[in-house]
Design a protein around this motif. Structure first.
Motif, PDB file in Angstrom:
ATOM      1  N   PRO A   1      29.845  78.890  70.048  1.00  0.00           N
ATOM      2  CA  PRO A   1      30.025  78.515  68.728  1.00  0.00           C
ATOM      3  C   PRO A   1      29.406  79.645  67.912  1.00  0.00           C
ATOM      4  CG  PRO A   1      29.350  76.315  69.447  1.00  0.00           C
ATOM      5  CD  PRO A   1      29.299  77.417  70.653  1.00  0.00           C
ATOM      6  N   LEU A   2      29.741  80.285  67.040  1.00  0.00           N
ATOM      7  CA  LEU A   2      29.598  81.257  66.178  1.00  0.00           C
ATOM      8  C   LEU A   2      27.955  81.261  65.778  1.00  0.00           C
ATOM      9  CD1 LEU A   2      30.342  84.154  65.356  1.00  0.00           C
ATOM     10  CD2 LEU A   2      31.098  83.197  63.343  1.00  0.00           C
ATOM     11  N   PRO A   3      27.505  80.190  65.109  1.00  0.00           N
ATOM     12  CA  PRO A   3      26.282  80.113  64.693  1.00  0.00           C
ATOM     13  C   PRO A   3      25.122  80.401  66.032  1.00  0.00           C
ATOM     14  CG  PRO A   3      27.271  78.287  63.576  1.00  0.00           C
ATOM     15  CD  PRO A   3      28.260  78.820  64.821  1.00  0.00           C
ATOM     16  N   HIS A   4      25.483  79.721  67.035  1.00  0.00           N
ATOM     17  CA  HIS A   4      24.631  79.797  68.403  1.00  0.00           C
ATOM     18  C   HIS A   4      24.541  81.209  68.838  1.00  0.00           C
ATOM     19  CE1 HIS A   4      24.016  75.535  68.216  1.00  0.00           C
ATOM     20  NE2 HIS A   4      25.313  75.161  68.775  1.00  0.00           N
ATOM     21  N   LEU A   5      25.782  82.022  68.816  1.00  0.00           N
ATOM     22  CA  LEU A   5      25.942  83.294  69.256  1.00  0.00           C
ATOM     23  C   LEU A   5      24.924  83.998  68.218  1.00  0.00           C
ATOM     24  CD1 LEU A   5      27.233  85.593  71.104  1.00  0.00           C
ATOM     25  CD2 LEU A   5      29.006  85.611  69.428  1.00  0.00           C
ATOM     26  N   GLN A   6      25.125  84.160  66.971  1.00  0.00           N
ATOM     27  CA  GLN A   6      24.421  84.582  66.067  1.00  0.00           C
ATOM     28  C   GLN A   6      22.895  84.421  66.281  1.00  0.00           C
ATOM     29  OE1 GLN A   6      25.581  84.608  62.097  1.00  0.00           O
ATOM     30  NE2 GLN A   6      23.691  85.661  61.287  1.00  0.00           N
ATOM     31  N   GLU A   7      22.524  83.304  66.385  1.00  0.00           N
ATOM     32  CA  GLU A   7      21.015  82.854  66.733  1.00  0.00           C
ATOM     33  C   GLU A   7      20.625  83.629  68.114  1.00  0.00           C
ATOM     34  OE1 GLU A   7      18.289  78.745  67.669  1.00  0.00           O
ATOM     35  OE2 GLU A   7      20.378  78.866  67.989  1.00  0.00           O
ATOM     36  N   LEU A   8      21.327  83.451  69.294  1.00  0.00           N
ATOM     37  CA  LEU A   8      20.988  84.113  70.307  1.00  0.00           C
ATOM     38  C   LEU A   8      20.813  85.588  70.185  1.00  0.00           C
ATOM     39  CD1 LEU A   8      21.135  84.187  73.504  1.00  0.00           C
ATOM     40  CD2 LEU A   8      23.513  84.834  73.412  1.00  0.00           C
ATOM     41  N   LEU A   9      21.479  86.463  69.539  1.00  0.00           N
ATOM     42  CA  LEU A   9      21.329  87.967  69.375  1.00  0.00           C
ATOM     43  C   LEU A   9      20.081  88.081  68.477  1.00  0.00           C
ATOM     44  CD1 LEU A   9      25.263  88.756  68.872  1.00  0.00           C
ATOM     45  CD2 LEU A   9      23.689  89.075  70.892  1.00  0.00           C
ATOM     46  N   GLU A  10      19.986  87.527  67.538  1.00  0.00           N
ATOM     47  CA  GLU A  10      18.914  87.689  66.576  1.00  0.00           C
ATOM     48  C   GLU A  10      17.637  87.301  67.302  1.00  0.00           C
ATOM     49  OE1 GLU A  10      19.560  85.111  63.030  1.00  0.00           O
ATOM     50  OE2 GLU A  10      20.974  86.390  62.201  1.00  0.00           O
ATOM     51  N   GLU A  11      17.487  86.125  67.949  1.00  0.00           N
ATOM     52  CA  GLU A  11      16.180  85.719  68.570  1.00  0.00           C
ATOM     53  C   GLU A  11      15.839  86.732  69.665  1.00  0.00           C
ATOM     54  OE1 GLU A  11      13.938  83.487  68.338  1.00  0.00           O
ATOM     55  OE2 GLU A  11      14.963  82.960  66.187  1.00  0.00           O
ATOM     56  N   LEU A  12      16.837  87.344  70.604  1.00  0.00           N
ATOM     57  CA  LEU A  12      16.674  88.075  71.563  1.00  0.00           C
ATOM     58  C   LEU A  12      16.075  89.596  71.361  1.00  0.00           C
ATOM     59  CD1 LEU A  12      19.779  87.690  73.729  1.00  0.00           C
ATOM     60  CD2 LEU A  12      17.613  86.768  74.219  1.00  0.00           C
ATOM     61  N   GLN A  13      16.325  89.675  70.034  1.00  0.00           N
ATOM     62  CA  GLN A  13      16.007  91.165  69.893  1.00  0.00           C
ATOM     63  C   GLN A  13      14.770  91.179  68.838  1.00  0.00           C
ATOM     64  OE1 GLN A  13      18.917  93.911  67.760  1.00  0.00           O
ATOM     65  NE2 GLN A  13      20.494  91.988  67.916  1.00  0.00           N
ATOM     66  N   LYS A  14      14.064  89.849  68.348  1.00  0.00           N
ATOM     67  CA  LYS A  14      12.916  89.771  68.014  1.00  0.00           C
ATOM     68  C   LYS A  14      11.720  90.402  68.671  1.00  0.00           C
ATOM     69  CE  LYS A  14      13.753  86.228  64.546  1.00  0.00           C
ATOM     70  NZ  LYS A  14      13.370  84.455  64.228  1.00  0.00           N
ATOM     71  N   GLY A  15      10.779  91.187  68.255  1.00  0.00           N
ATOM     72  CA  GLY A  15       9.788  91.684  68.861  1.00  0.00           C
ATOM     73  C   GLY A  15      10.056  92.835  69.860  1.00  0.00           C
ATOM     74  N   LEU A  16      11.379  93.127  70.092  1.00  0.00           N
ATOM     75  CA  LEU A  16      11.410  94.099  70.965  1.00  0.00           C
ATOM     76  C   LEU A  16      11.678  95.493  70.219  1.00  0.00           C
ATOM     77  CD1 LEU A  16      14.563  92.977  73.124  1.00  0.00           C
ATOM     78  CD2 LEU A  16      12.258  92.736  73.548  1.00  0.00           C
TER      79      LEU A  16
ATOM     80  N   PRO B   1      13.119  99.234  68.853  1.00  0.00           N
ATOM     81  CA  PRO B   1      14.558  99.639  68.782  1.00  0.00           C
ATOM     82  C   PRO B   1      15.296 100.278  70.052  1.00  0.00           C
ATOM     83  CG  PRO B   1      13.019 100.791  67.374  1.00  0.00           C
ATOM     84  CD  PRO B   1      12.087 100.093  68.249  1.00  0.00           C
ATOM     85  N   LEU B   2      16.377  99.534  70.230  1.00  0.00           N
ATOM     86  CA  LEU B   2      17.280  99.770  71.561  1.00  0.00           C
ATOM     87  C   LEU B   2      18.367 100.544  71.326  1.00  0.00           C
ATOM     88  CD1 LEU B   2      17.421  95.945  72.486  1.00  0.00           C
ATOM     89  CD2 LEU B   2      15.903  97.636  73.427  1.00  0.00           C
ATOM     90  N   ALA B   3      18.452 101.715  72.512  1.00  0.00           N
ATOM     91  CA  ALA B   3      19.580 102.625  72.517  1.00  0.00           C
ATOM     92  C   ALA B   3      20.996 101.785  72.641  1.00  0.00           C
ATOM     93  CB  ALA B   3      19.388 103.564  73.394  1.00  0.00           C
ATOM     94  N   GLU B   4      20.987 100.600  73.391  1.00  0.00           N
ATOM     95  CA  GLU B   4      22.082 100.108  73.718  1.00  0.00           C
ATOM     96  C   GLU B   4      21.934  98.534  73.801  1.00  0.00           C
ATOM     97  OE1 GLU B   4      24.957 101.605  76.927  1.00  0.00           O
ATOM     98  OE2 GLU B   4      23.944  99.853  77.854  1.00  0.00           O
TER      99      GLU B   4
END
Length: 389
Positions: free
Chosen positions: A76-91, A93-96
């Motif tokens: 579901p879109l809210p979970h997909l957005q949460e997934l992408l936001e939480e994964l990037q926290k603390g990382l 800047p990524l090239a890909e």
């Protein structure tokens, strides 16, 4: 080679397993669940594992994030957005940032959300261009014309687009696939992967094989078809930068996979995820229930752990680099900085037999020819045997 091994001990990539799918395909052996209502509990466990990874390892050199599955876009879109936001926290800047998907799970809204969430590459499991072949593979979705689907994606997503296909099996048409591949190249598809059909354990295809419902020679036939097609793809202009992977140009290769094949340390989280960090390879439990229980009870999620010695690590790096179009330095096969168990060897006979590129060899690199790539496993076994003699 000792210095090269040390330089490669840096975590450059993070793979995230999202084991949810709209159906289980007949060829698939990955851990997947069709119950997306289980996503909230799984994501909580996933974020907990990511937190532990960040506390334990230095991720400051991370370059890529790969969100695979499964089919992450079935969430579901809210979970997909949460997934992408939480994964990037603390990382850093990524090239890909890559997300795997299926054509029947994306809408304009999802594509816009992926783009706004920082995703730079979408990888679509198309699998086939013919309905009969799609049914054999266990896909219930209608076959989409790849060029038209590419146009749809391009209207809503500005990043790189990749498509994956499977060669071989009932209903597969070599001519139909090559025609589509030519059109996709002309239309600017960034990346194409083609894999020969394999019959894995714990799959519907394996059961059909045991019952005699499909030919015992299905895999071998698929391999021969695949060999012909990859040569044709190269001839029509696709850049074969890895054994089964092609890009429109050197600028559109999948950076995540390229770093893994080069031998850099790679981290992985999620049910069934693999990783190798500092010569230690681990595999997480495949069961979602077991994975969640372990994370919430502060236990390690691993079901397998293996420590590689220097020779095992070297063999792995040689093999994965051998799959790449630029191969590896000939100096990696010298005896310098090597344990006494391994010596140097001459491989000029493999050049004379047409397995290694002569120009590359004379300039100090080991690059396999098309003929050599067809026999890569055996040739690497021969090279390793000579190194140890």
């Amino acid at each position: 080679m000792h210095d090269a091994l040390s330089a490669l001990q840096k975590i450059r990539t993070l793979y995230v397993q999202v084991p949810f799918c709209p159906e289980r395909c007949h060829y698939c052996s990955l851990p997947v669940s069709l119950q997306t209502e289980r996503a909230p509990a799984y994501l909580r466990a996933l974020f907990r594992e990511k937190k532990r990874l960040m506390e334990r390892e230095d991720l400051s050199g991370l370059e890529t994030l790969y969100v695979g599955g499964g089919t992450p876009t079935v969430l579901p879109l809210p979970h997909l957005q949460e997934l992408l936001e939480e994964l990037q926290k603390g990382l850093p800047p990524l090239a890909e940032i890559t997300v795997e998907s299926r054509p029947d799970t994306v809408t304009p809204e999802i594509l816009h959300r992926l783009r706004s969430s920082g995703v730079t590459r979408l990888s679509f499991g198309m699998e086939s261009v013919r309905s009969e072949h799609m049914r054999f593979l266990g896909r219930t979705m209608n076959v989409l014309e790849p060029v038209r689907f590419l146009e749809f994606v391009r209207n809503h997503f500005s990043g790189f687009v990749s498509m994956d296909f499977i060669a071989g099996g009932e209903g597969f048409s070599e001519d139909a696939f090559l025609q589509e591949a030519q059109s996709l190249l002309a239309e600017g598809l960034d990346h194409l992967s083609l894999y020969p059909l394999t019959v894995e354990e714990q799959t519907s295809l394996k059961g059909r094989l045991r019952r005699g419902e499909i030919s015992a020679g299905t895999e071998d036939a698929a391999g021969r078809i695949w060999e012909r097609i990859v040569r044709a793809l190269s001839s029509m202009g696709w850049f074969r930068y890895e054994v089964a992977n092609f890009s429109r140009s050197p600028d559109t290769v999948c950076r995540h996979n390229h770093l893994v094949w080069q031998g850099y340390d790679h981290a992985g989280i999620g049910a069934g995820a693999h990783q190798r960090i500092r010569s230690v390879r681990t595999i997480n439990v495949r069961s979602l229930v077991s994975y969640e229980e372990r994370l919430f009870s502060m236990k390690a999620p691993f079901e397998g752990r293996e420590s590689l010695d220097q020779d095992e690590r070297l063999l792995e790096i040689l093999y994965t680099n051998a799959r790449l179009s630029n191969g590896f330095p000939l100096s990696w096969l010298s005896s310098e900085d090597r344990s006494n168990a391994i010596g140097g060897a001459d491989f000029s006979d493999l050049v004379e037999e047409g397995y290694l590129d002569s120009r590359a060899y004379s300039s100090g690199r080991v690059i396999f020819t098309e003929k050599g790539r067809d026999l890569l496993d055996g040739l690497m076994g021969e090279i390793w045997s000579r190194l140890r003699s």
